[in-house]
Design a protein around this motif. Structure first.
Motif, PDB file in Angstrom:
ATOM      1  N   MET A  42     -30.520   2.905 -10.426  1.00 25.02           N
ATOM      2  CA  MET A  42     -29.304   3.714 -10.521  1.00 25.02           C
ATOM      3  C   MET A  42     -29.617   5.208 -10.649  1.00 25.02           C
ATOM      4  O   MET A  42     -28.925   6.042 -10.075  1.00 25.02           O
ATOM      5  CB  MET A  42     -28.452   3.259 -11.711  1.00 25.02           C
ATOM      6  N   GLY A  43     -30.658   5.542 -11.412  1.00 23.63           N
ATOM      7  CA  GLY A  43     -31.030   6.944 -11.555  1.00 23.63           C
ATOM      8  C   GLY A  43     -31.520   7.530 -10.248  1.00 23.63           C
ATOM      9  O   GLY A  43     -31.172   8.650  -9.875  1.00 23.63           O
ATOM     10  N   GLY A  44     -32.335   6.754  -9.512  1.00 21.87           N
ATOM     11  CA  GLY A  44     -32.820   7.224  -8.217  1.00 21.87           C
ATOM     12  C   GLY A  44     -31.684   7.409  -7.227  1.00 21.87           C
ATOM     13  O   GLY A  44     -31.650   8.393  -6.476  1.00 21.87           O
ATOM     14  N   THR A  45     -30.727   6.487  -7.252  1.00 20.48           N
ATOM     15  CA  THR A  45     -29.568   6.598  -6.363  1.00 20.48           C
ATOM     16  C   THR A  45     -28.735   7.826  -6.724  1.00 20.48           C
ATOM     17  O   THR A  45     -28.293   8.564  -5.844  1.00 20.48           O
ATOM     18  CB  THR A  45     -28.704   5.325  -6.454  1.00 20.48           C
ATOM     19  N   ALA A  46     -28.535   8.058  -8.006  1.00 22.11           N
ATOM     20  CA  ALA A  46     -27.742   9.215  -8.436  1.00 22.11           C
ATOM     21  C   ALA A  46     -28.418  10.522  -8.047  1.00 22.11           C
ATOM     22  O   ALA A  46     -27.761  11.448  -7.563  1.00 22.11           O
ATOM     23  CB  ALA A  46     -27.519   9.158  -9.944  1.00 22.11           C
ATOM     24  N   ILE A  47     -29.728  10.588  -8.234  1.00 23.05           N
ATOM     25  CA  ILE A  47     -30.455  11.810  -7.848  1.00 23.05           C
ATOM     26  C   ILE A  47     -30.377  12.020  -6.346  1.00 23.05           C
ATOM     27  O   ILE A  47     -30.158  13.139  -5.866  1.00 23.05           O
ATOM     28  CB  ILE A  47     -31.915  11.737  -8.334  1.00 23.05           C
ATOM     29  N   HIS A  48     -30.522  10.931  -5.595  1.00 28.80           N
ATOM     30  CA  HIS A  48     -30.436  11.034  -4.142  1.00 28.80           C
ATOM     31  C   HIS A  48     -29.050  11.526  -3.711  1.00 28.80           C
ATOM     32  O   HIS A  48     -28.934  12.416  -2.857  1.00 28.80           O
ATOM     33  CB  HIS A  48     -30.748   9.682  -3.500  1.00 28.80           C
ATOM     34  N   LEU A  49     -28.004  10.956  -4.277  1.00 29.05           N
ATOM     35  CA  LEU A  49     -26.645  11.376  -3.922  1.00 29.05           C
ATOM     36  C   LEU A  49     -26.384  12.823  -4.328  1.00 29.05           C
ATOM     37  O   LEU A  49     -25.712  13.562  -3.619  1.00 29.05           O
ATOM     38  CB  LEU A  49     -25.611  10.455  -4.581  1.00 29.05           C
ATOM     39  N   GLU A  50     -26.915  13.216  -5.462  1.00 31.19           N
ATOM     40  CA  GLU A  50     -26.703  14.580  -5.958  1.00 31.19           C
ATOM     41  C   GLU A  50     -27.390  15.619  -5.061  1.00 31.19           C
ATOM     42  O   GLU A  50     -26.874  16.704  -4.856  1.00 31.19           O
ATOM     43  CB  GLU A  50     -27.216  14.687  -7.394  1.00 31.19           C
ATOM     44  N   THR A  51     -28.554  15.272  -4.560  1.00 30.12           N
ATOM     45  CA  THR A  51     -29.302  16.246  -3.758  1.00 30.12           C
ATOM     46  C   THR A  51     -28.912  16.256  -2.290  1.00 30.12           C
ATOM     47  O   THR A  51     -29.082  17.274  -1.616  1.00 30.12           O
ATOM     48  CB  THR A  51     -30.819  15.990  -3.872  1.00 30.12           C
ATOM     49  N   THR A  52     -28.375  15.149  -1.769  1.00 33.37           N
ATOM     50  CA  THR A  52     -28.096  15.094  -0.334  1.00 33.37           C
ATOM     51  C   THR A  52     -26.642  15.322   0.025  1.00 33.37           C
ATOM     52  O   THR A  52     -26.342  15.773   1.128  1.00 33.37           O
ATOM     53  CB  THR A  52     -28.528  13.735   0.261  1.00 33.37           C
ATOM     54  N   SER A  53     -25.730  15.009  -0.882  1.00 27.75           N
ATOM     55  CA  SER A  53     -24.317  15.150  -0.529  1.00 27.75           C
ATOM     56  C   SER A  53     -23.737  16.405  -1.174  1.00 27.75           C
ATOM     57  O   SER A  53     -24.148  16.796  -2.268  1.00 27.75           O
ATOM     58  CB  SER A  53     -23.529  13.915  -0.970  1.00 27.75           C
ATOM     59  N   PRO A  54     -22.754  17.022  -0.516  1.00 29.92           N
ATOM     60  CA  PRO A  54     -22.125  18.210  -1.116  1.00 29.92           C
ATOM     61  C   PRO A  54     -21.308  17.807  -2.344  1.00 29.92           C
ATOM     62  O   PRO A  54     -20.765  16.716  -2.417  1.00 29.92           O
ATOM     63  CB  PRO A  54     -21.232  18.746  -0.008  1.00 29.92           C
ATOM     64  N   SER A  55     -21.259  18.697  -3.307  1.00 26.03           N
ATOM     65  CA  SER A  55     -20.544  18.410  -4.549  1.00 26.03           C
ATOM     66  C   SER A  55     -19.045  18.346  -4.282  1.00 26.03           C
ATOM     67  O   SER A  55     -18.450  19.284  -3.771  1.00 26.03           O
ATOM     68  CB  SER A  55     -20.845  19.485  -5.578  1.00 26.03           C
ATOM     69  N   THR A  56     -18.444  17.215  -4.620  1.00 28.70           N
ATOM     70  CA  THR A  56     -17.009  17.042  -4.416  1.00 28.70           C
ATOM     71  C   THR A  56     -16.238  17.069  -5.731  1.00 28.70           C
ATOM     72  O   THR A  56     -15.046  16.858  -5.750  1.00 28.70           O
ATOM     73  CB  THR A  56     -16.723  15.705  -3.696  1.00 28.70           C
TER      74      THR A  56
END
Length: 119
Positions: A42-56
């Motif tokens: 879950m932490g790896g997924t959250a970091i990946h989403l945080e770094t690759t997707s624009p902040s909504t």
């Protein structure tokens, strides 16, 4: 602390007939291992989403400021009025019955271990 007697009773029921070594292994090591796996995924997924997707997320700085002021004011009020020791005393008083239950459970475990050691 309030759930400890219920969790202890549940674990005792499902662990009946097992050796203490098996009990310790299952109760301590398996949850730790599963927690490490969970946080890694879950932490790896959250970091990946945080770094690759624009902040909504909508960042409302005014709301953050209001909540920060309210929490700061409460903390200052507790310290200035001396209410902090009162709240700490209340939490200790309310936890006393559960501590007594835990103590009785501990005593009963040692008595049972001595009985089983003699047989």
């Amino acid at each position: 602390m309030t759930w400890t007697p219920f969790v202890g009773t549940f674990i005792a029921k499902i662990s009946k007939g097992r050796k203490i070594r098996e009990f310790i292994l299952v109760i301590f090591l398996v949850p730790c291992l599963l927690t490490c796996i969970w946080f890694s995924i879950m932490g790896g997924t959250a970091i990946h989403l945080e770094t690759t997707s624009p902040s909504t997320l909508i960042q409302n700085k005014g709301l953050k400021l209001i909540f920060g002021c309210i929490l700061s004011t409460l903390a200052i009020m507790f310290v200035v009025t001396g209410a902090l020791p009162s709240i700490q005393s209340l939490s200790s008083i309310f936890s006393l019955p559960f501590m007594l239950i835990l103590l009785l459970m501990l005593i009963s475990m040692f008595i049972d271990l001595k009985k089983n050691d003699k047989t």
